[in-house]
Write a protein that holds these residues in place. Structure first.
Motif, PDB file in Angstrom:
ATOM      1  N   GLY B  13      -1.868  -2.608  11.316  1.00  0.00           N
ATOM      2  CA  GLY B  13      -2.931  -2.949  10.370  1.00  0.00           C
ATOM      3  C   GLY B  13      -2.681  -2.410   8.974  1.00  0.00           C
ATOM      4  N   ALA B  14      -1.795  -1.426   8.849  1.00  0.00           N
ATOM      5  CA  ALA B  14      -1.530  -0.878   7.521  1.00  0.00           C
ATOM      6  C   ALA B  14      -0.547  -1.776   6.803  1.00  0.00           C
ATOM      7  CB  ALA B  14      -0.948   0.532   7.634  1.00  0.00           C
ATOM      8  N   ARG B  15      -0.749  -1.932   5.492  1.00  0.00           N
ATOM      9  CA  ARG B  15       0.220  -2.724   4.743  1.00  0.00           C
ATOM     10  C   ARG B  15       0.468  -2.065   3.403  1.00  0.00           C
ATOM     11  NH1 ARG B  15      -4.520  -4.863   5.204  1.00  0.00           N
ATOM     12  NH2 ARG B  15      -5.706  -5.254   3.332  1.00  0.00           N
ATOM     13  N   PRO B  16       1.658  -2.274   2.892  1.00  0.00           N
ATOM     14  CA  PRO B  16       1.963  -1.616   1.621  1.00  0.00           C
ATOM     15  C   PRO B  16       1.223  -2.291   0.479  1.00  0.00           C
ATOM     16  CG  PRO B  16       3.773  -3.051   2.269  1.00  0.00           C
ATOM     17  CD  PRO B  16       2.752  -3.115   3.366  1.00  0.00           C
ATOM     18  N   LEU B  17       0.908  -1.504  -0.533  1.00  0.00           N
ATOM     19  CA  LEU B  17       0.372  -2.095  -1.758  1.00  0.00           C
ATOM     20  C   LEU B  17       1.589  -2.750  -2.390  1.00  0.00           C
ATOM     21  CD1 LEU B  17      -2.086  -2.268  -3.698  1.00  0.00           C
ATOM     22  CD2 LEU B  17      -1.156  -0.292  -4.861  1.00  0.00           C
TER      23      LEU B  17
END
Lengths: 158, 203
Positions: B13-17
């Motif tokens: 669920g985490a994604r890079p800016l």
């Protein structure tokens, strides 16, 4: 689990905050309206002002919601500061009509302009503007003392 | 730099800016300064979410935070000629927003407990209960790990996570931390978060 690197951890932080404190609905649109309004003003200012001198923005230091009544009526106050000048503005909206009462401290002769309306600050520091259009608005203050540079509030919504 | 590395091992669920945000901001700013008003709209659309998170790290109420975001845009419009390098526009905006947030928080003692953030922390409904339970569980662990950080860590990481290249000297002043301590503190905070995630089993 493989060890998470710095960027992975920061991505977790971003994800968590994006989910739990999302950008409020309409914020982008309101910001676009305010920036667009300012850009138009800035273009006008630049055209009028040969020095390209920018109008100083007052700082919003206080905001209070006093009353939200029925049928879309609301009253609230904003306080702005610029140098030694303190500006208190009381905004009342009732049934689509708006009224602004302002107090300039210390009192100083000035012309206040907003949304095509104009008012003069009295000896006691007061001014009023009636029937302003609802939406984004900015107050431009021009001291009568020519040595004093004009200044303006940031845009706010009424 | 490490910032260019894809977050391949990020938690679910985490994604890079995306680095794209800063490039898009630069591009939009260039279009605007060349006379295209749509460039300004695009710049505002791209950067406003970033500014929101940076400003909210100062724990200002939502309406005050919104004013700070707006003031930042007005400042940009009025001072755009002072930004000589279009590539710096993203950093100029986040720095300006942070200064303004700090000033407003100090001047009016607006800083409040996290009540409205907590109130806002509701999970969207509408999917199958089972899928939701699994996903919510993962989410809750991530949230709990971030929440479990000491307050200063939480604020510092939020700012650092959303900014491109934070100005550490200024950040130190804003967060009432000694100059020079931001780098080590950030490393310690990240280490704490890593441990918390491992303990939560959510990563």
């Amino acid at each position: 689990m493989s060890e998470m690197g710095r960027e992975d951890l920061l991505a977790v932080v971003r994800t968590v905050w994006e989910e739990r404190d999302p950008v409020p609905p309409g914020l982008v649109e309101r910001a676009q309206a305010a920036a667009g309004l300012a850009a138009t003003d800035a273009a006008t200012d630049a055209a009028l002002d040969l020095d390209g001198e920018l109008v100083a923005l007052m700082e919003l230091v206080e905001r209070s919601e006093e009353l939200v009544g029925a049928r879309g009526s609301a009253t609230y106050t904003l306080r702005f500061v610029h140098g030694e000048t303190d500006l208190l503005v009381r905004i009342a909206v009732d049934d689509g009509r708006s009224r602004i009462d302002g107090w300039v401290v210390p009192p100083e002769p000035m012309t206040v302009r907003a949304g095509g309306h104009e008012a003069t600050v009295t000896d006691t520091g007061r001014f009023e503007l009636d029937d302003l259009p609802l939406g984004m608005l900015r107050l431009d203050l021009e001291p009568h003392d020519a040595h004093r540079a004009p200044f303006a509030t940031p845009a706010f919504e009424i | 730099m490490a910032a260019k590395r894809p977050a391949a091992r990020a938690a679910p669920g985490a994604r890079p800016l995306a680095d794209g945000v800063w490039a898009e901001a630069t591009c939009a700013f260039e279009r605007w300064t060349a006379g295209d008003q749509a460039g300004l709209d695009e710049l505002v659309a791209v950067m406003t979410p970033v500014l929101w998170h940076v400003v909210r790290a100062y724990r200002l109420p939502a309406d005050v935070a919104e004013d700070v975001v707006q003031t930042t845009w007005l400042a940009l419009v009025r001072r755009r000629t002072t930004i000589a390098d279009p590539g710096a526009v993203g950093g100029w905006l986040t720095t300006t927003a942070r200064r303004e947030a700090w000033r407003v928080a100090k001047s009016a003692q607006h800083a409040v407990p996290v009540a409205d953030e907590v109130l806002g922390a509701r999970l969207p409904a509408g999917r199958s209960a089972e899928a939701e339970a699994v996903e919510d569980d993962g989410r809750r662990r991530l949230w709990a790990a971030v929440d479990g950080l000491p307050e200063r860590c939480g604020r510092l990481l939020r700012v650092v996570a959303f900014e491109q290249r934070p100005d550490y000297a200024r950040l130190a002043v804003d967060l009432d931390m000694p100059v020079g301590s931001i780098g080590p503190t950030r490393a310690r905070c990240l280490a704490k978060l890593r441990v918390a995630l491992v303990q939560a089993g959510g990563a």
